[in-house]
Design a protein around this motif. Structure first.
Motif, short mmCIF file in Angstrom:
data_model
loop_
_atom_site.label_atom_id
_atom_site.label_comp_id
_atom_site.label_asym_id
_atom_site.label_seq_id
_atom_site.Cartn_x
_atom_site.Cartn_y
_atom_site.Cartn_z
N TYR A 169 0.82 -1.19 0.00
CA TYR A 169 0.00 0.00 0.00
C TYR A 169 0.86 1.25 0.00
CZ TYR A 169 -2.84 3.54 2.38
OH TYR A 169 -3.46 4.68 2.76
N ASN B 158 1.24 3.77 -3.26
CA ASN B 158 0.74 5.14 -3.18
C ASN B 158 1.87 6.15 -3.31
OD1 ASN B 158 -1.98 4.88 -3.05
ND2 ASN B 158 -2.00 4.54 -0.86
N MET B 159 3.04 5.81 -2.81
CA MET B 159 4.15 6.74 -2.96
C MET B 159 4.59 6.83 -4.40
SD MET B 159 5.17 8.35 -0.44
CE MET B 159 4.51 8.47 1.18
N LEU B 160 4.62 5.68 -5.09
CA LEU B 160 5.05 5.72 -6.48
C LEU B 160 4.04 6.42 -7.35
CD1 LEU B 160 6.57 2.24 -7.23
CD2 LEU B 160 7.69 4.42 -7.23
N ALA B 161 2.77 6.19 -7.05
CA ALA B 161 1.75 6.75 -7.93
C ALA B 161 1.57 8.23 -7.72
CB ALA B 161 0.42 6.03 -7.70
N GLY B 162 2.01 8.74 -6.60
CA GLY B 162 1.97 10.18 -6.41
C GLY B 162 0.58 10.68 -6.09
N ARG B 163 0.25 11.76 -6.71
CA ARG B 163 -1.00 12.42 -6.38
C ARG B 163 -2.21 11.62 -6.81
NH1 ARG B 163 0.35 14.58 -2.77
NH2 ARG B 163 2.01 16.09 -2.78
N GLY C 158 -2.68 8.38 -6.93
CA GLY C 158 -2.78 7.00 -6.51
C GLY C 158 -4.00 6.83 -5.63
N ASN C 159 -4.90 5.95 -6.02
CA ASN C 159 -6.10 5.80 -5.22
C ASN C 159 -6.30 4.37 -4.76
OD1 ASN C 159 -6.68 4.69 -7.63
ND2 ASN C 159 -8.67 5.66 -7.88
N LEU C 160 -5.21 3.75 -4.35
CA LEU C 160 -5.34 2.42 -3.77
C LEU C 160 -5.58 2.58 -2.28
CD1 LEU C 160 -4.85 -0.60 -4.56
CD2 LEU C 160 -2.66 -0.31 -3.48
N LEU D 2 -6.29 0.64 1.55
CA LEU D 2 -5.72 -0.53 2.21
C LEU D 2 -6.63 -1.75 2.04
CD1 LEU D 2 -3.22 -1.15 3.76
CD2 LEU D 2 -4.40 -0.61 5.86
#
Lengths: 263, 247
Positions: B151, B155-160, B162-164, B166
């Motif tokens: 998670y 989310n860190m990679l996807a940046g702004r 990222g809507n995954l 938990l």
């Protein structure tokens, strides 16, 4: 934590940390940045539109963690080459700065090979845990508790590395480099250790050669990087003190690598 | 041999005294007879759903509430599985879709649920138990930790954008654990530590990784440039679980 490394085959160790759980992340990366960054991402969901609030609070203690994850495939490949073979790297080692809003800030890792990132350290740490578990299994010593112990020791090693770097910065200068930068530099050591363990899995006598070589490479990489960090942070340049400290830093990689590779 | 227990005698409204002999005692044929007129001597108390439950309920819970005509609100209640949110048909469809490693149907996994992963993890624990290793708690802890790790990294990679969240991360991770569960079933029959075990492990782990990456990239808007990075994180997680199976 510095008990004798577990080399008793077949004897189950009493679980110091029986299961890795999310609360163990409090020590991940030598600080609660993980929880805070998770809170930053998750806080947006809990608190609705107050992500700016959470982000600004996080950035008061740590620099923005998002910066360290702006990576792509190409950056990861090239950075790994630089970490593992620093002697062959022909470019310069300074980070590129750009003026942002009146202040000088560094370019993100996508654009700058010398910028630290946090993706490689985390993945290298995970690879280290998995590979070390595999090696333990080959030696017949695998158990989930042993793997958790390995995880904790690995975290301890990372923490020790960060501590050494931070101490060096404090003694030589102001020590105002961002904490996540230091965490990233400390975590790069795991890449070399992973290579060592992989070599040991393939052929057990390659361990000694690989250990020596990766310690030297990691030492060289850290020396070159910290030199630039010191130039950026410290005003007065006391040449010989700097060089001795950097030399000590390079030599200190060897016991650290041995400690982490001791399975 | 019947146990002796004190059954308070049944007293009829016609006023028969309690000790008038066995031939006047009548065991009630229906287990529960609502609504009894209010008689203070009666041990059973009549009740329906709307009123307060009886204070002593030594036998009522066993026989109760299956009677007809207690209250119309019970018949309107939805079936148990539906009320719990377990949609067995959907779980089955999702499971079948995981079995194809080359094409991941992301629409099925839009709504995350945890019942499928729960079944898979219990099955995993059971197969490990058949192999002689008690790993239930380990599996639970490692799945929690791994989903948290994935998670954060995602989310860190996807940046702004990222809507995954938990819940969905845990759901996807659990569903894509199916190949590892199959591997643990197969590993009961192959010699431990042989080349066959390692190669099978490689195949199943790669299968898991591929499905998980495809689903993650399609469901949570990540962008294709991080595909390899996410794939490596999933690969690490599934290799960790395959270590439990191999060793």
């Amino acid at each position: 934590m510095y008990t004798s490394p577990g080399t008793q085959p077949g004897v189950p160790r009493p679980p110091v940390n029986p299961q890795p759980n999310p609360f163990g992340n409090a020590f991940y990366g030598a600080g609660s940045e993980f929880i805070r960054s998770g809170l930053g991402a998750y806080g947006e969901r809990i608190l609705g539109s107050s992500s700016e609030y959470v982000q600004s609070n996080i950035s008061r203690y740590f620099s923005d963690p998002q910066y360290y994850f702006q990576v792509n495939d190409q950056y990861v490949r090239n950075k790994l080459k630089v970490i593992l073979f620093p002697f062959l790297y022909r470019g310069h080692w300074t980070r590129i700065t750009e003026p942002v809003g009146g202040r000088l800030s560094y370019k993100p890792p996508i654009y700058d090979i010398n910028a630290p990132d946090l993706y490689i350290p985390f993945m290298a740490f995970g690879t280290y845990v998995v590979l070390a578990g595999f090696l333990m299994g080959l030696l017949g010593k695998f158990s989930p508790e042993a793997l958790s112990l390995l995880f904790t020791w690995g975290l301890g090693g990372w923490f020790a590395q960060v501590l050494v770097l931070k101490l060096m910065l404090y003694t030589l200068g102001s020590g105002e480099a961002p904490l996540l930068d230091i965490v990233a530099y400390g975590g790069y050591a795991f890449a070399g250790i992973c290579v060592t363990i992989l070599g040991r899995i393939i052929w057990s006598y390659s361990y000694y050669f690989l250990m020596a070589w990766t310690s030297l490479s990691m030492g060289a990489f850290l020396v070159k990087t910290m030199k630039r960090v010191l130039f950026a942070e410290v005003r007065s340049h006391v040449s010989s003190m700097h060089n001795y400290c950097l030399l000590i830093l390079a030599v200190a990689q060897i016991p650290l690598s041995v400690y982490l590779g001791w399975i | 041999m019947a146990k002796e227990f004190n059954v308070p005698p049944v007293v009829f409204p016609s006023g028969g005294n309690p000790g008038s002999g066995p031939q006047q005692r009548r065991v009630p044929t229906a287990p529960f007879q609502p609504p009894r007129p209010a008689n203070p001597n009666l041990p059973f108390m009549s009740f329906d759903i709307g009123s307060a439950p009886p204070p002593t309920s030594f036998s009522a819970p066993v026989f109760g509430a299956t009677g007809v005509g207690i209250g119309s609100s019970f018949e309107d209640e939805p079936p148990l599985l539906e009320e719990l949110g377990i949609n067995t048909r959907q779980i089955w469809r999702k499971t079948i879709s995981i079995l194809n490693p080359f094409r991941a149907n992301a629409n099925l996994h839009e709504d995350a649920d945890l019942s499928g992963p729960f079944i898979f993890l219990i099955a995993f624990g059971l197969f490990q138990l058949l192999a002689g290793k008690i790993h239930f708690g380990v599996i639970l802890g490692w799945v929690t930790f791994a989903s948290f790790f994935l998670y954060v990294v995602f989310n860190m990679l996807a940046g702004r954008n990222g809507n995954l969240d938990l819940y969905r991360c845990l759901s996807l991770l659990g569903y894509c654990m199916l190949p590892v569960v199959i591997f643990s079933a197969f590993s009961l029959f192959i010699p431990q530590g042989g080349v066959v075990a390692y190669s099978m492990a490689a195949v199943f782990v790669l299968w898991s990784t591929r499905v998980c990456t495809c689903l993650l990239v399609e469901l949570a808007s990540c962008g294709d440039e991080h595909r390899g990075l996410i794939a490596y994180a999933c690969f690490l997680i599934y290799t960790l679980f395959s270590l439990l199976v191999i060793f």
